[in-house]
Design a protein around this motif. Sequence first.
Motif, PDB file in Angstrom:
ATOM      1  N   ASP B  72      -5.161  29.700 -62.570  1.00  0.00           N
ATOM      2  CA  ASP B  72      -3.825  29.568 -61.995  1.00  0.00           C
ATOM      3  C   ASP B  72      -2.804  28.916 -62.923  1.00  0.00           C
ATOM      4  N   HIS B  73      -3.233  27.904 -63.677  1.00  0.00           N
ATOM      5  CA  HIS B  73      -2.260  27.078 -64.403  1.00  0.00           C
ATOM      6  C   HIS B  73      -1.582  27.793 -65.564  1.00  0.00           C
ATOM      7  N   SER B  74      -2.391  28.446 -66.403  1.00  0.00           N
ATOM      8  CA  SER B  74      -1.808  29.033 -67.613  1.00  0.00           C
ATOM      9  C   SER B  74      -1.725  30.554 -67.513  1.00  0.00           C
ATOM     10  N   GLY B 141     -10.265  19.140 -61.034  1.00  0.00           N
ATOM     11  CA  GLY B 141      -9.589  18.553 -62.186  1.00  0.00           C
ATOM     12  C   GLY B 141      -8.112  18.807 -62.107  1.00  0.00           C
ATOM     13  N   ASP B 142      -7.506  18.272 -61.056  1.00  0.00           N
ATOM     14  CA  ASP B 142      -6.077  18.452 -60.839  1.00  0.00           C
ATOM     15  C   ASP B 142      -5.603  17.430 -59.823  1.00  0.00           C
ATOM     16  N   SER B 143      -4.517  16.760 -60.132  1.00  0.00           N
ATOM     17  CA  SER B 143      -4.090  15.634 -59.295  1.00  0.00           C
ATOM     18  C   SER B 143      -3.578  16.055 -57.915  1.00  0.00           C
ATOM     19  N   HIS B 144      -3.206  17.312 -57.736  1.00  0.00           N
ATOM     20  CA  HIS B 144      -2.713  17.739 -56.422  1.00  0.00           C
ATOM     21  C   HIS B 144      -3.823  18.179 -55.470  1.00  0.00           C
ATOM     22  N   THR B 145      -5.043  17.851 -55.851  1.00  0.00           N
ATOM     23  CA  THR B 145      -6.190  18.092 -54.968  1.00  0.00           C
ATOM     24  C   THR B 145      -5.998  17.378 -53.630  1.00  0.00           C
ATOM     25  N   GLY B 353       7.983  28.248 -55.124  1.00  0.00           N
ATOM     26  CA  GLY B 353       6.559  28.449 -55.364  1.00  0.00           C
ATOM     27  C   GLY B 353       5.858  27.117 -55.472  1.00  0.00           C
ATOM     28  N   SER B 354       4.669  27.116 -56.083  1.00  0.00           N
ATOM     29  CA  SER B 354       3.808  25.952 -56.362  1.00  0.00           C
ATOM     30  C   SER B 354       2.890  25.621 -55.191  1.00  0.00           C
ATOM     31  N   CYS B 355       1.962  24.714 -55.450  1.00  0.00           N
ATOM     32  CA  CYS B 355       1.020  24.296 -54.408  1.00  0.00           C
ATOM     33  C   CYS B 355       1.699  23.438 -53.350  1.00  0.00           C
ATOM     34  N   THR B 356       2.938  23.041 -53.592  1.00  0.00           N
ATOM     35  CA  THR B 356       3.679  22.266 -52.589  1.00  0.00           C
ATOM     36  C   THR B 356       4.351  23.198 -51.579  1.00  0.00           C
ATOM     37  N   GLY B 414       0.561  32.097 -59.100  1.00  0.00           N
ATOM     38  CA  GLY B 414       0.133  31.142 -60.124  1.00  0.00           C
ATOM     39  C   GLY B 414       1.030  29.921 -60.113  1.00  0.00           C
ATOM     40  N   CYS B 415       0.743  28.997 -61.006  1.00  0.00           N
ATOM     41  CA  CYS B 415       1.531  27.759 -61.073  1.00  0.00           C
ATOM     42  C   CYS B 415       2.902  28.008 -61.677  1.00  0.00           C
ATOM     43  N   SER B 416       2.955  28.926 -62.623  1.00  0.00           N
ATOM     44  CA  SER B 416       4.228  29.416 -63.138  1.00  0.00           C
ATOM     45  C   SER B 416       5.166  28.290 -63.574  1.00  0.00           C
ATOM     46  N   MET B 417       6.390  28.327 -63.071  1.00  0.00           N
ATOM     47  CA  MET B 417       7.440  27.419 -63.512  1.00  0.00           C
ATOM     48  C   MET B 417       7.250  25.984 -63.021  1.00  0.00           C
ATOM     49  N   CYS B 418       6.218  25.739 -62.219  1.00  0.00           N
ATOM     50  CA  CYS B 418       5.946  24.358 -61.819  1.00  0.00           C
ATOM     51  C   CYS B 418       5.642  23.517 -63.049  1.00  0.00           C
ATOM     52  N   LEU B 419       4.931  24.111 -64.018  1.00  0.00           N
ATOM     53  CA  LEU B 419       4.644  23.352 -65.234  1.00  0.00           C
ATOM     54  C   LEU B 419       4.845  24.162 -66.509  1.00  0.00           C
ATOM     55  N   GLY B 420       5.284  25.403 -66.355  1.00  0.00           N
ATOM     56  CA  GLY B 420       5.705  26.163 -67.530  1.00  0.00           C
ATOM     57  C   GLY B 420       4.670  26.369 -68.619  1.00  0.00           C
ATOM     58  N   SER B 436       8.751  22.698 -56.347  1.00  0.00           N
ATOM     59  CA  SER B 436       7.501  22.119 -56.828  1.00  0.00           C
ATOM     60  C   SER B 436       7.491  20.606 -56.598  1.00  0.00           C
ATOM     61  N   ASN B 437       6.657  19.878 -57.329  1.00  0.00           N
ATOM     62  CA  ASN B 437       6.441  18.473 -56.999  1.00  0.00           C
ATOM     63  C   ASN B 437       6.745  17.487 -58.109  1.00  0.00           C
ATOM     64  N   ARG B 438       7.061  17.971 -59.300  1.00  0.00           N
ATOM     65  CA  ARG B 438       7.311  17.029 -60.397  1.00  0.00           C
ATOM     66  C   ARG B 438       8.583  17.367 -61.153  1.00  0.00           C
TER      67      ARG B 438
END
Lengths: 196, 482
Positions: B72-74, B141-145, B353-356, B414-420, B436-438
């Motif tokens: 999902d991330h990359s 291995g992800d803080s939004h667990t 988007g994002s997990c949020t 995917g995570c997309s623009m949440c973390l680019g 997103s969340n950050r």
Amino acid sequence: MQAIRTIESRTVVLPSTNIDTDQILPARFLTTTTKEGLGRHLFADWRYQADGSPKQDFILNRPEAAGCEVLVAGRNFGCGSSREHAPWGLLDAGFRAIISTEIADIFRNNSLKNGLLPIVVDEAAHAWLLHNPGASVRIDLDACTLTLPTGVVASFPIEGFARYCLLNGIDELGYLLQQADAISRFEQTYDRIHIA
Amino acid sequence: MNSPTDVAPQAKTLFEKVWEQHQVVAETPDTPAVLYVDLHLVHEVTSPQAFSLLRSKGLKLRRTDRTLATMDHSTPTDPDEVFGRVPIKVESAALQVKELERNCREFGVELFGLSSKHRGIVHVIGPELGATQPGKTIVCGDSHTATHGAFGALAFGIGTTEVGHVLATQCLLQRRPRTLAIEVSGRLSEGVTAKDLILAIIGQIGVSGGTGHVIEYRGSAIEALSMDERMTICNMSIEAGARAGMIAPDDTTFAYLKGRRFAPQGAAWEQAVARWRALRTDPGAVFDRVVHIDAGEVQPMITYGTHPGMVVPIGATVPDRPGDAAHVKSLAYMGLHAGEPLIGRPVQVVFIGSCTNGRLSDLKLAARLIEGRKLASGVRMLVVPGSQQVKHEAEAIGLAKIFTDAGAQWRESGCSMCLGMNGDLVAKGEYAVSTSNRNFEGRQGAGARTLLASPATAVAAALTGKITDPRRLLAGAQPTAH
Ligand code: SF4
């Protein structure tokens, strides 16, 4: 893992509060499948211009930062993402300890597992360190103390088991693997209830 | 008269109940607890070094039946890249995808790979597949667990070394955290979403206010939330420094889970629900700390700085904190000045988007507001569903077309623009209203200026090209910034 007892070094100071792991190691460098070489990307967006040349005024690019093993940072260092690439990058760049008044939970855990000491000290010692960049400090993990060049000794808390492992160079995975029998016994009862 | 057997058992919090059920070995002053993990979620970015560790030590993966992997991330969100019609542009990301495929094959892990219809953001697919269940311990291995705590699970993010520990032993060494109750009374007003509530909570307790704690969100306002909304709340627990956030399971939880792929079926379902009903904080149980919030007072919220605690009601001005160097530095990065209003500030990018906020209900809300309208000129809007399943459902009910008709881009999940990480970026100096969340410096691209808000506020910005109070849209008024 190598045993750690004392660290003696000059400090590098990054006074900002809430330095998150996206600053420590930006996400675009996480598409790696190894731990090596991440020191190059440490604080990349603060350290380099868009064309990749170093920003001369950023502390890590200055001659006095060379050889420093202790980073002093503002409150709540390491917040945000759980990426272990942050402590890997710090270690790869030569740091062995981080000092702040507050260090985020996941970053602290990740650091302990890699032999990077997360050191939380009181406001007074911290304020002194922020105002005296480059000071020579001594960290004693056995005594849990940080000694300033003024002679002031600050103590710091560190989880006992992690400290024991660090002092003796013991890998926590080894300890967990020794629990295999207890884990099997637990699973026998637990699986009966929870796996239909 | 009370005989010893009449004495009520000690009242426990929800967290304590789940913790105690998973102690393989209890903690002592010298050693942390050995905590059992029910579900380990794995993704491509934080797992390669953990699999390498297993390989180098000749270890097996202990419980493949308790391990699920996705990417999902990359990963790309461009369909041509996702489905292999063109190569993945970010080469190192392509390597990571390959590496996860190889690791899952070698160690026997079920993988929802690039072309799987179940792939998606790890915190969206866990619940969607019914793998996330009340009372489970869930790590990734992800803080939004923390998201999975919405089901009454104890769910938290771990680092890659710990990913290795769980792969090899299904356990973690953990010290018992403290507990923090966030009691939310009242009801959210019209036009105010769960995202606004969690932003208001973070604004109140601060970005390290939950450090060392597990949060339990409770009270009438929380009980009234849907599962999607509860996930939005728990998701951002880490933004307040708490590794985990939990909400007691109830009929809303059970109704959501029933019939999902990994949920218990038949008689096992009834037994599970009976067990899950006991997962509530007992009356009289004591938390280490308690915070009270009145949901009725929460306004649509928006961030103005470089961490999620720098947040204000949308109608407010940028706060002034003279003498606070971090605040000044943050405003300089954001190109904002203390005292100026946020409403009316031009926006160039909108990300939904994002997990949020990348679940179906988020997309439904956004689509309802955007339907029949067009993006303001100069605004680029990306809508990225949280999972392929969300994507297909959204397409089936016509949401995708509503977005593309308005001029937005509709992507693979995917995570997309949440973390680019995958090349979906905000350009230097651009303002992005993001669900997103950050909002950390550079999170959405070097020099990108992120304003976190709800999907409603994001749509309001997309339609006006400016920061706009979403209640203007919800009221059916023509959206204007003033
Ligand atoms: S959507 Fe963003 S916050 Fe969520 S898992 Fe992906 S990168 Fe992390």
